[in-house]
Scaffold this motif. Structure first.
Motif, PDB file in Angstrom:
ATOM      1  N   GLY A  37      77.039  38.196  59.052  1.00 55.82           N
ATOM      2  CA  GLY A  37      77.481  38.649  57.947  1.00 55.82           C
ATOM      3  C   GLY A  37      76.363  39.296  57.040  1.00 55.82           C
ATOM      4  N   ALA A  38      76.794  39.934  56.052  1.00 50.23           N
ATOM      5  CA  ALA A  38      75.894  40.787  55.139  1.00 50.23           C
ATOM      6  C   ALA A  38      74.914  40.027  54.363  1.00 50.23           C
ATOM      7  N   CYS A  39      75.335  38.714  53.891  1.00 49.65           N
ATOM      8  CA  CYS A  39      74.128  37.765  53.125  1.00 49.65           C
ATOM      9  C   CYS A  39      73.273  37.215  54.364  1.00 49.65           C
ATOM     10  N   SER A  40      73.832  36.524  55.352  1.00 48.36           N
ATOM     11  CA  SER A  40      73.108  35.842  56.329  1.00 48.36           C
ATOM     12  C   SER A  40      72.888  36.674  57.429  1.00 48.36           C
ATOM     13  N   GLY A  41      73.095  37.813  57.703  1.00 44.78           N
ATOM     14  CA  GLY A  41      73.133  38.362  58.723  1.00 44.78           C
ATOM     15  C   GLY A  41      71.397  39.001  59.011  1.00 44.78           C
ATOM     16  N   THR A  42      71.285  39.327  60.153  1.00 45.02           N
ATOM     17  CA  THR A  42      69.750  40.048  60.759  1.00 45.02           C
ATOM     18  C   THR A  42      69.829  41.089  61.410  1.00 45.02           C
ATOM     19  N   PHE A  43      68.838  41.957  61.100  1.00 40.15           N
ATOM     20  CA  PHE A  43      68.823  43.234  61.608  1.00 40.15           C
ATOM     21  C   PHE A  43      68.783  43.599  62.947  1.00 40.15           C
ATOM     22  N   ILE A  44      69.490  44.265  63.623  1.00 41.03           N
ATOM     23  CA  ILE A  44      69.218  44.690  64.875  1.00 41.03           C
ATOM     24  C   ILE A  44      68.642  46.105  65.116  1.00 41.03           C
ATOM     25  N   LEU A  45      67.872  46.094  66.443  1.00 42.35           N
ATOM     26  CA  LEU A  45      67.234  47.449  66.415  1.00 42.35           C
ATOM     27  C   LEU A  45      67.182  47.566  67.994  1.00 42.35           C
ATOM     28  N   GLY A  46      67.329  48.706  68.709  1.00 45.25           N
ATOM     29  CA  GLY A  46      67.149  48.881  69.928  1.00 45.25           C
ATOM     30  C   GLY A  46      67.806  50.180  70.564  1.00 45.25           C
ATOM     31  N   PHE A  47      67.654  50.439  71.777  1.00 48.57           N
ATOM     32  CA  PHE A  47      68.196  51.851  72.192  1.00 48.57           C
ATOM     33  C   PHE A  47      69.633  51.548  72.638  1.00 48.57           C
ATOM     34  N   ASP A  48      70.182  52.699  72.402  1.00 51.58           N
ATOM     35  CA  ASP A  48      71.783  52.606  72.479  1.00 51.58           C
ATOM     36  C   ASP A  48      72.420  53.734  73.009  1.00 51.58           C
ATOM     37  N   THR A  49      73.605  54.095  73.333  1.00 55.35           N
ATOM     38  CA  THR A  49      74.252  55.123  73.296  1.00 55.35           C
ATOM     39  C   THR A  49      75.017  55.248  72.292  1.00 55.35           C
ATOM     40  N   LEU A  50      75.561  56.453  71.899  1.00 59.67           N
ATOM     41  CA  LEU A  50      76.536  56.984  70.823  1.00 59.67           C
ATOM     42  C   LEU A  50      77.992  56.062  70.969  1.00 59.67           C
ATOM     43  N   THR A  51      78.639  55.902  69.963  1.00 57.79           N
ATOM     44  CA  THR A  51      79.974  55.294  69.663  1.00 57.79           C
ATOM     45  C   THR A  51      80.719  55.990  69.087  1.00 57.79           C
ATOM     46  N   ASP A  52      82.047  55.826  69.093  1.00 63.04           N
ATOM     47  CA  ASP A  52      82.988  56.590  68.153  1.00 63.04           C
ATOM     48  C   ASP A  52      82.892  56.339  66.592  1.00 63.04           C
ATOM     49  N   SER A  53      82.192  54.906  66.403  1.00 65.62           N
ATOM     50  CA  SER A  53      82.208  54.520  65.008  1.00 65.62           C
ATOM     51  C   SER A  53      80.764  54.758  64.411  1.00 65.62           C
ATOM     52  N   ASP A  54      80.027  55.442  65.065  1.00 64.38           N
ATOM     53  CA  ASP A  54      78.523  55.873  64.633  1.00 64.38           C
ATOM     54  C   ASP A  54      78.438  57.143  63.937  1.00 64.38           C
ATOM     55  N   ASN A  55      77.274  57.040  62.885  1.00 63.21           N
ATOM     56  CA  ASN A  55      76.958  58.334  62.341  1.00 63.21           C
ATOM     57  C   ASN A  55      75.598  58.393  63.181  1.00 63.21           C
ATOM     58  N   THR A  56      75.374  59.870  63.232  1.00 61.38           N
ATOM     59  CA  THR A  56      73.928  59.996  64.064  1.00 61.38           C
ATOM     60  C   THR A  56      72.950  60.898  62.757  1.00 61.38           C
ATOM     61  N   TYR A  57      72.070  60.551  63.060  1.00 58.97           N
ATOM     62  CA  TYR A  57      70.871  60.954  62.068  1.00 58.97           C
ATOM     63  C   TYR A  57      69.481  61.418  62.829  1.00 58.97           C
ATOM     64  N   ILE A  58      68.892  62.409  62.479  1.00 61.29           N
ATOM     65  CA  ILE A  58      67.735  62.656  63.153  1.00 61.29           C
ATOM     66  C   ILE A  58      66.539  62.403  62.210  1.00 61.29           C
ATOM     67  N   ILE A  59      65.668  61.655  62.383  1.00 64.92           N
ATOM     68  CA  ILE A  59      64.686  61.044  61.366  1.00 64.92           C
ATOM     69  C   ILE A  59      63.316  61.256  61.940  1.00 64.92           C
ATOM     70  N   ASP A  60      62.493  62.262  61.660  1.00 67.51           N
ATOM     71  CA  ASP A  60      61.299  62.486  61.924  1.00 67.51           C
ATOM     72  C   ASP A  60      61.277  62.797  63.435  1.00 67.51           C
TER      73      ASP A  60
END
Length: 99
Positions: A37-60
């Motif tokens: 959940g938004a209040c009790s959630g934890t961040f996720i970070l990893g390498f993955d492939t693009l899905t239909d519900s993603d936005n893609t950004y090129i950051i640095d």
């Protein structure tokens, strides 16, 4: 939209190194999101492939995927890489906005 997250120089170097050292294909990007959940959630970070519900950004030079449902929760977070006596690894933290 400006970049939704910040990637520190140290994290950028480690991400590029990890992608190259492990020969991870170009279709993979850095996924940043939230688990739980938004209040009790934890961040996720990893390498993955693009899905239909993603936005893609090129950051640095790093391809970043963020699920549109998670975007409002990860706006402004900072991805860093730290080395310490307990080991090393990526950290994701929200940045305080001061008025």
């Amino acid at each position: 939209m400006e970049n939704p997250i910040i990637i520190t120089d140290r994290a950028r170097e480690e991400i590029i190194s990890t992608l190259a050292d492990n020969k991870i294909p170009d279709i993979y990007g850095l996924r940043v999101g939230l688990k739980g959940g938004a209040c009790s959630g934890t961040f996720i970070l990893g390498f993955d492939t693009l899905t239909d519900s993603d936005n893609t950004y090129i950051i640095d030079g790093i391809k970043v995927y963020i699920d549109r449902k998670h975007l409002m929760y990860v706006l402004g977070v900072s991805v860093d890489y730290e080395e310490g006596s307990n080991g090393s690894g990526y950290t994701v933290s929200a940045i305080e906005i001061k008025n």
